[in-house]
Design an enzyme around this catalytic site. Structure first.
Site, short mmCIF file in Angstrom:
data_model
loop_
_atom_site.label_atom_id
_atom_site.label_comp_id
_atom_site.label_asym_id
_atom_site.label_seq_id
_atom_site.Cartn_x
_atom_site.Cartn_y
_atom_site.Cartn_z
N THR A 101 0.87 -1.18 0.00
CA THR A 101 0.00 0.00 0.00
C THR A 101 0.91 1.22 0.00
OG1 THR A 101 -1.79 -1.13 1.15
CG2 THR A 101 -1.77 1.28 1.25
N LYS A 176 -7.32 1.62 -3.21
CA LYS A 176 -6.98 1.23 -1.83
C LYS A 176 -7.15 2.42 -0.88
CE LYS A 176 -5.54 -1.22 1.63
NZ LYS A 176 -4.25 -1.93 1.70
N LYS A 244 0.00 5.32 8.45
CA LYS A 244 0.78 5.45 7.22
C LYS A 244 -0.15 5.54 6.02
CE LYS A 244 2.04 2.08 4.86
NZ LYS A 244 1.62 1.35 3.63
#
Length: 294
Positions: A101, A176, A244
């Site tokens: 990701t 995502k 993150k």
């Protein structure tokens, strides 16, 4: 077709990459692995066979497919374009797939590097957590060229229940981001609901049993309410990683002039959880933050 992929290199054997690479080995693909901590690579080979290598570049040599699953943008750059990275060993006929990701900008950067080398690239972040990786039921969101995706889709299906091409390079990472934005609000809502139910003197298990059958139901409610009620958070997707991911979302939102007020707020709440020492707790630990003064 998947049978055309005889050899794959898998770079990064964390809680996600370890079982994902294992599914490829079980499918009869020769898997060459690299992991920053060599002991993990040795353990993987002892369990699944294949071979482990001292650098990403060496693991990549001779592979039809190279898959990367590491921590963040900088980690990806290190293992892909670093001095002993993937690009030092990848074949011109191979495909590079990044499951990390990461940012959409990084995806485009890697696509350009692959194009210059003559190989193809797909950004393919996943959703479903460690359980989904272990069970082979991940959702995989892809960005890239249609032809490369069609060739790789049967391979990704070894650990992906839903493997979908979302658009051009970067579209997988963008999708995502949408996923993480939606999760953030749902988890906070569930935490507040359980906190309210406890303060109201309700049987929280019974409350969830009832409301999960209606519009309030969600994956988070079905899979996390019991551990939340029990105050158990030493499992699942860590707060540090969620922050993150949300940082990536918020930075991209600023570029797009998209407004994400709830996401920004929940990101701050996760900062509070980190300050409580919960950086490695599951993301459902937002409830712990609400209960800290109880």
């Amino acid at each position: 077709m998947s049978q055309q992929i005889r050899t794959a290199a898998f770079i990064g054997l964390g809680v996600m990459g370890y079982p994902m690479a294992g599914h490829l080995a079980r499918a009869g693909i020769e898997v060459r692995v690299y992991n920053r901590t060599a002991a993990m690579a040795e353990a993987w080979v002892a369990e699944y066979g294949g071979s482990h290598h001292p650098t990403p570049g060496e693991a990549t040599q001779g592979a039809d497919l190279v898959l990367v699953c590491v921590g963040n943008d900088d980690d990806v750059r290190e293992v892909v374009t670093g001095p002993e990275g993937v690009m030092s060993g990848i074949s011109e006929t191979a495909v590079l797939i990044d499951h990390t990701t990461a940012s959409a900008d990084l995806a485009r950067e890697l696509a350009l590097a692959c194009r210059a080398h003559g190989c193809e690239f797909i950004d393919a972040p996943v959703s479903g957590g460690q359980q989904g990786a272990t069970n082979g039921t991940l959702t995989i969101m892809c960005g890239g060229e249609e032809a490369a995706f069609q060739r790789m889709q049967p391979v990704l299906a070894h650990y992906g229940r839903a493997v979908t091409l979302m658009g051009e390079t970067g579209a997988g990472q963008m999708t995502k981001m949408v996923n993480q934005i939606c999760i953030a609000g749902v988890v906070q809502g569930l935490a507040e609901g359980l906190h309210f139910a406890e303060r109201a003197g309700l049987d929280r298990e019974r409350v969830v049993e009832v409301i999960s059958q209606g519009a309030a139901g969600s994956w988070q409610m079905a899979n996390r309410h019991r551990t939340m009620i029990a105050g158990e958070y030493e499992h699942g997707f860590a707060v540090n990683w969620m922050r993150k991911d949300l940082d990536i979302c918020l930075k991209e939102a600023r570029k797009l002039s998209a407004r994400l007020p709830v996401t920004a707020l929940v990101d701050q709440f996760y900062g509070d959880v980190q300050a409580m020492g919960g950086g490695r707790w599951d993301t459902s630990s937002l409830l712990k933050r609400l209960e800290q003064d109880d």
